[in-house]
Scaffold this active site. Structure first.
Site, short mmCIF file in Angstrom:
data_model
loop_
_atom_site.label_atom_id
_atom_site.label_comp_id
_atom_site.label_asym_id
_atom_site.label_seq_id
_atom_site.Cartn_x
_atom_site.Cartn_y
_atom_site.Cartn_z
N ARG A 44 0.86 -0.92 0.05
CA ARG A 44 -0.41 -0.05 -0.01
C ARG A 44 0.71 1.33 0.14
O ARG A 44 2.22 1.04 0.09
CB ARG A 44 -0.83 -0.26 1.06
CG ARG A 44 0.16 -0.37 2.40
CD ARG A 44 -0.05 0.11 3.58
NE ARG A 44 -0.49 2.01 3.68
CZ ARG A 44 0.90 2.13 3.64
NH1 ARG A 44 1.71 2.15 4.12
NH2 ARG A 44 0.62 3.41 4.14
N ALA A 46 0.65 5.42 -2.73
CA ALA A 46 1.00 5.45 -3.58
C ALA A 46 1.55 5.08 -3.90
O ALA A 46 1.92 4.95 -5.22
CB ALA A 46 0.77 6.84 -3.07
N ASP A 215 -3.15 10.67 -2.18
CA ASP A 215 -2.97 8.85 -3.24
C ASP A 215 -3.60 9.83 -3.99
O ASP A 215 -3.33 9.16 -5.40
CB ASP A 215 -4.48 8.06 -2.82
CG ASP A 215 -3.91 7.47 -1.17
OD1 ASP A 215 -3.37 6.29 -1.74
OD2 ASP A 215 -3.66 8.06 -0.26
N ASN A 225 -6.43 12.06 0.85
CA ASN A 225 -5.10 11.21 1.22
C ASN A 225 -6.47 10.06 2.36
O ASN A 225 -7.17 10.36 2.30
CB ASN A 225 -4.66 11.98 1.89
CG ASN A 225 -2.94 11.77 2.69
OD1 ASN A 225 -2.61 10.71 1.55
ND2 ASN A 225 -3.15 11.36 3.81
#
Length: 312
Positions: A44, A46, A215, A225
């Protein structure tokens, strides 16, 4: 340690669902395995998802159906699709070219995180800074060092960090499980706080800057985010504390004009009504679980990327 890498014909990645109890490396040989790892948050963050997307194209052998499913595995995180496209562009040149593109995505991320750490540390003023952060934005969210926590690491290396206040980050507790683990490994002073304590501590003057990752960043600077970021932005504005987004240039989505156009992933009730398999709420309880929120650009002091500082 690298969070994700290509080793002897397979993707190797840290299974973040097992931290902080165990640090286990997974070896992934197929796209289905990788999609599963992405969806259950074994990998996980970005930047790490961008690298995973690129490596996934290598694993797909160019199969369009597998690539399409990979691209759609996490709808809010733009870097996943970006990494996929970087590798897909080299498919006509053959497998070696695709792998070279994926490795370039990995190497670019390592360089970007170092640059963001230095640029972010240069931006912040003060010698003994108290930093607040949410979720996990360190090396576990990238390949090495990370985004917002990469700035923290640079501050710590320069002797300018007083303390980090890390939000626990419900419902999956990435702050409690992952950020504190990384801060302990780097020897940085830190305390863990409940999510709802963040705005209160800002109001009390206990924080010099808030650093978050992203993100997806819309073209106008609106930022998606981890859920809880918006509350910190409101608290920071009221307290007059800098609120800084740290993310690679690839997280800026010029095809998304504003935050209203960002798809916010709802991850279902299970993560809310239980923690790590232990039920908290009565059987049958319904729950809303938006995994992200959107911070309007006018609440953001600066966006630090690997290439520039943006004042949205």
């Amino acid at each position: 340690m690298r969070t994700i890498d290509w080793v002897d014909g397979a993707v190797e990645l840290v299974d973040q669902t097992l931290l902080p109890d165990k640090c286990v490396m997974l070896r992934i040989h197929g796209v289905d395995e990788l999609i599963d790892a992405i969806k259950r948050l074994a990998v996980r963050g970005a930047p790490a998802l961008g690298v995973a997307g690129a490596f996934g194209v290598v694993l797909s052998g160019g199969d369009p159906a597998q690539i399409a499913r990979l691209r759609a595995a996490r709808p809010t995180a733009v870097n996943l699709a970006w990494g996929v496209e970087r590798a897909v562009a080299r498919l006509p040149e053959g497998p070696e070219a695709v792998l070279a593109a994926a490795l370039r995505v990995r190497d670019d991320d390592i360089a970007a995180c170092k640059a963001m750490g230095e640029r972010g540390a240069d931006l912040l003023e003060g010698d003994r800074l108290r930093i607040m952060t949410v979720c996990n934005t360190g090396g576990l969210a990238a390949v090495e060092r990370g985004t917002a926590l990469g700035v923290v690491q640079t501050l710590h290396e320069r002797g300018r960090l007083a303390e980090v206040l890390a939000l626990e980050t419900r419902p999956l507790l990435q702050g409690a499980r992952l950020t504190t683990w990384e801060l302990a490994r780097m020897g940085a002073p830190h305390q863990l706080i409940a999510d709802s304590a963040g705005p209160y501590l800002l109001a009390k003057g206990e924080v010099d800057a808030v650093l978050i990752g992203a993100d997806r960043i819309a073209a106008n600077g609106d930022t998606a985010n981890k859920i809880g970021s918006y509350a910190l932005a409101l608290g920071a504005e009221r307290a007059g504390v800098p609120f800084v987004v740290v993310a690679p240039e690839s997280t800026i989505d010029h095809n998304t004009p504003t935050g209203e156009h960002i798809t916010i992933e709802d991850r279902g009730a299970d993560e809310i009504v239980s923690i790590r398999g232990v039920r908290l709420a009565p059987e049958g309880t319904q729950a809303l679980n938006p995994a992200f929120d959107m911070t309007p650009h006018d609440l953001i002091t600066a966006i630090v990327t690997d290439k520039r500082v943006i004042r949205p």
